[in-house]
Design a protein around this motif. Structure first.
Motif, PDB file in Angstrom:
ATOM      1  N   UNK A   4      24.351   9.939  38.469  1.00  0.00           N
ATOM      2  CA  UNK A   4      25.089   8.690  38.511  1.00  0.00           C
ATOM      3  C   UNK A   4      26.462   8.900  39.121  1.00  0.00           C
ATOM      4  N   UNK A   5      27.130   9.988  38.767  1.00  0.00           N
ATOM      5  CA  UNK A   5      28.462  10.304  39.285  1.00  0.00           C
ATOM      6  C   UNK A   5      28.407  10.521  40.786  1.00  0.00           C
ATOM      7  N   UNK A   6      27.386  11.273  41.234  1.00  0.00           N
ATOM      8  CA  UNK A   6      27.260  11.529  42.674  1.00  0.00           C
ATOM      9  C   UNK A   6      27.005  10.232  43.429  1.00  0.00           C
ATOM     10  N   UNK A   7      26.150   9.374  42.860  1.00  0.00           N
ATOM     11  CA  UNK A   7      25.835   8.091  43.497  1.00  0.00           C
ATOM     12  C   UNK A   7      27.071   7.222  43.623  1.00  0.00           C
ATOM     13  N   UNK A   8      27.860   7.164  42.548  1.00  0.00           N
ATOM     14  CA  UNK A   8      29.087   6.376  42.589  1.00  0.00           C
ATOM     15  C   UNK A   8      30.080   6.938  43.595  1.00  0.00           C
ATOM     16  N   UNK A   9      30.176   8.254  43.667  1.00  0.00           N
ATOM     17  CA  UNK A   9      31.094   8.898  44.594  1.00  0.00           C
ATOM     18  C   UNK A   9      30.725   8.571  46.031  1.00  0.00           C
ATOM     19  N   UNK A  10      29.422   8.624  46.339  1.00  0.00           N
ATOM     20  CA  UNK A  10      28.968   8.300  47.688  1.00  0.00           C
ATOM     21  C   UNK A  10      29.275   6.852  48.019  1.00  0.00           C
ATOM     22  N   UNK A  11      29.034   5.945  47.061  1.00  0.00           N
ATOM     23  CA  UNK A  11      29.280   4.525  47.297  1.00  0.00           C
ATOM     24  C   UNK A  11      30.750   4.249  47.561  1.00  0.00           C
ATOM     25  N   UNK A  12      31.612   4.825  46.750  1.00  0.00           N
ATOM     26  CA  UNK A  12      33.057   4.631  46.919  1.00  0.00           C
ATOM     27  C   UNK A  12      33.518   5.184  48.255  1.00  0.00           C
ATOM     28  N   UNK A  13      33.015   6.362  48.630  1.00  0.00           N
ATOM     29  CA  UNK A  13      33.398   6.970  49.899  1.00  0.00           C
ATOM     30  C   UNK A  13      32.980   6.091  51.061  1.00  0.00           C
ATOM     31  N   UNK A  14      31.770   5.522  50.989  1.00  0.00           N
ATOM     32  CA  UNK A  14      31.277   4.680  52.068  1.00  0.00           C
ATOM     33  C   UNK A  14      32.116   3.439  52.215  1.00  0.00           C
ATOM     34  N   UNK A  15      32.466   2.819  51.087  1.00  0.00           N
ATOM     35  CA  UNK A  15      33.280   1.602  51.133  1.00  0.00           C
ATOM     36  C   UNK A  15      34.662   1.900  51.691  1.00  0.00           C
ATOM     37  N   UNK A  16      35.252   2.990  51.244  1.00  0.00           N
ATOM     38  CA  UNK A  16      36.580   3.361  51.730  1.00  0.00           C
ATOM     39  C   UNK A  16      36.562   3.615  53.221  1.00  0.00           C
ATOM     40  N   UNK A  17      35.500   4.288  53.696  1.00  0.00           N
ATOM     41  CA  UNK A  17      35.374   4.607  55.103  1.00  0.00           C
ATOM     42  C   UNK A  17      35.191   3.336  55.922  1.00  0.00           C
ATOM     43  N   UNK A  18      34.341   2.399  55.385  1.00  0.00           N
ATOM     44  CA  UNK A  18      34.006   1.195  56.124  1.00  0.00           C
ATOM     45  C   UNK A  18      35.157   0.204  56.182  1.00  0.00           C
ATOM     46  N   UNK A  19      36.088   0.298  55.269  1.00  0.00           N
ATOM     47  CA  UNK A  19      37.194  -0.651  55.242  1.00  0.00           C
ATOM     48  C   UNK A  19      38.005  -0.635  56.531  1.00  0.00           C
ATOM     49  N   UNK A  20      37.996   0.459  57.269  1.00  0.00           N
ATOM     50  CA  UNK A  20      38.717   0.518  58.531  1.00  0.00           C
ATOM     51  C   UNK A  20      38.147  -0.468  59.542  1.00  0.00           C
ATOM     52  N   UNK A  21      36.870  -0.792  59.414  1.00  0.00           N
ATOM     53  CA  UNK A  21      36.251  -1.733  60.336  1.00  0.00           C
ATOM     54  C   UNK A  21      36.918  -3.101  60.237  1.00  0.00           C
ATOM     55  N   UNK A  22      37.349  -3.468  59.055  1.00  0.00           N
ATOM     56  CA  UNK A  22      37.941  -4.791  58.840  1.00  0.00           C
ATOM     57  C   UNK A  22      39.269  -4.968  59.567  1.00  0.00           C
ATOM     58  N   UNK A  23      39.856  -3.900  60.058  1.00  0.00           N
ATOM     59  CA  UNK A  23      41.088  -4.014  60.835  1.00  0.00           C
ATOM     60  C   UNK A  23      40.849  -4.661  62.197  1.00  0.00           C
ATOM     61  N   UNK A  24      39.587  -4.754  62.601  1.00  0.00           N
ATOM     62  CA  UNK A  24      39.244  -5.258  63.931  1.00  0.00           C
ATOM     63  C   UNK A  24      38.704  -6.683  63.859  1.00  0.00           C
ATOM     64  N   UNK A  25      38.953  -7.447  64.916  1.00  0.00           N
ATOM     65  CA  UNK A  25      38.406  -8.791  65.040  1.00  0.00           C
ATOM     66  C   UNK A  25      37.162  -8.798  65.916  1.00  0.00           C
ATOM     67  N   UNK A  26      37.201  -7.975  66.978  1.00  0.00           N
ATOM     68  CA  UNK A  26      36.138  -7.988  67.980  1.00  0.00           C
ATOM     69  C   UNK A  26      35.217  -6.773  67.839  1.00  0.00           C
ATOM     70  N   UNK A  27      33.923  -7.021  67.956  1.00  0.00           N
ATOM     71  CA  UNK A  27      32.933  -5.940  67.941  1.00  0.00           C
ATOM     72  C   UNK A  27      31.955  -6.161  69.087  1.00  0.00           C
ATOM     73  N   UNK A  28      31.792  -5.150  69.911  1.00  0.00           N
ATOM     74  CA  UNK A  28      30.876  -5.218  71.048  1.00  0.00           C
ATOM     75  C   UNK A  28      29.493  -4.743  70.620  1.00  0.00           C
ATOM     76  N   UNK A  29      28.506  -5.617  70.808  1.00  0.00           N
ATOM     77  CA  UNK A  29      27.123  -5.315  70.403  1.00  0.00           C
ATOM     78  C   UNK A  29      26.242  -5.261  71.655  1.00  0.00           C
ATOM     79  N   UNK A  30      25.581  -4.137  71.918  1.00  0.00           N
ATOM     80  CA  UNK A  30      24.701  -4.045  73.099  1.00  0.00           C
ATOM     81  C   UNK A  30      23.414  -4.835  72.910  1.00  0.00           C
ATOM     82  N   UNK A  31      22.765  -5.160  74.026  1.00  0.00           N
ATOM     83  CA  UNK A  31      21.491  -5.875  73.946  1.00  0.00           C
ATOM     84  C   UNK A  31      20.391  -4.975  73.385  1.00  0.00           C
ATOM     85  N   UNK A  32      20.494  -3.679  73.690  1.00  0.00           N
ATOM     86  CA  UNK A  32      19.504  -2.719  73.214  1.00  0.00           C
ATOM     87  C   UNK A  32      20.203  -1.451  72.747  1.00  0.00           C
ATOM     88  N   UNK A  33      19.634  -0.830  71.723  1.00  0.00           N
ATOM     89  CA  UNK A  33      20.179   0.423  71.216  1.00  0.00           C
ATOM     90  C   UNK A  33      19.334   1.587  71.740  1.00  0.00           C
TER      91      UNK A  33
END
Length: 252
Positions: A4-33
């Protein structure tokens, strides 16, 4: 308890890391990956809809279609990529957000037990995007302003002026149908420009292999190109994962 501790740690780390995305307004999405070679499974549409719901503005890969605010500072735009990370029993994806220097600022994983590829990959993608917060844009400071300014000047000249009036160009190339001007932007990239066109015909970025390049076409498609016996070769994507070869010879 330890799990449970490891799962929570991973979740918190992911959220903290992803929060940087919110600093941006524009996101470029390709037609194909690129990771999904045979089928895109509607992933571009899914990620665009999801991010729009979170107040992001979705842009295409073609900078000629970007709003002036995004074009004036490309470092205010994030690129997104979806990677196929599937295992034997589960459909898995990794979503990467990259800044203007191609640095990954956020990476999110998602998986689905749905076995059907299209439904499974879409479900995995939605899971990966759950922790991405809504947009709360800030002005992104370009950490390499001299390079960006130089690039903007060259792009402006290349797309507005006639190629023959541009100083420092690198010659003309043709394939019997069109004539293009090769313009070196810096040590690692150049563009091919049609006369009187507002958008480069193709943008080349160097790879780790000499004389081989990643290429973005005017249409927004991504492909590759290379130098061969003094010519510039572009592999043009066709249906069914086939390519046609366009060879541009230097005009002297």
């Amino acid at each position: 308890m330890k799990k449970l501790y490891i799962s929570l740690l991973i979740s918190v780390s992911a959220i903290s890391f992803a929060q940087k995305v919110s600093d941006y307004q524009y996101i470029s999405v390709p037609e194909n990956f690129k990771s999904f070679k045979k089928q895109n499974y509607g992933l571009s549409k899914v990620i665009s809809q999801n991010l729009k719901f979170k107040k992001y503005i979705i842009l295409s890969e073609n900078r000629g279609e970007w709003p002036s605010e995004a074009n004036s500072n490309s470092c205010n735009v994030l690129d997104v990529d979806v990677l196929n990370d599937s295992g034997f029993l589960r459909n898995k994806v990794v979503v990467e957000f990259k800044d203007c220097n191609s640095k990954v600022i956020a990476s999110q994983k998602g998986s689905s037990s749905i076995k059907e590829f299209e439904e499974g990959f879409q479900d995995a993608l939605k899971q990966a995007l759950l922790t991405i917060p809504a947009a709360n844009p800030k002005e992104i400071v370009n950490q390499n302003p001299a390079k960006e300014e130089s690039k903007q000047v060259y792009l402006k000249e290349a797309t507005i002026q006639k190629p023959e009036n541009i100083k420092g160009n690198s010659g003309k190339y043709g394939n019997g149908k069109i004539v293009l001007q090769k313009i070196q932007l810096d040590d690692h990239q150049f563009i091919l420009v049609e006369n009187n066109s507002s958008v480069p015909f193709a943008t080349f970025k160097s790879t780790t292999k000499k004389d081989n390049f990643k290429v973005k076409l005017k249409s927004g498609e991504n492909t590759f190109g290379y130098f061969e016996n003094g010519t510039i070769v572009i592999e043009i994507p066709k249906e069914n994962e086939e390519y046609s070869k366009e060879v541009f010879s230097e005009i002297k």
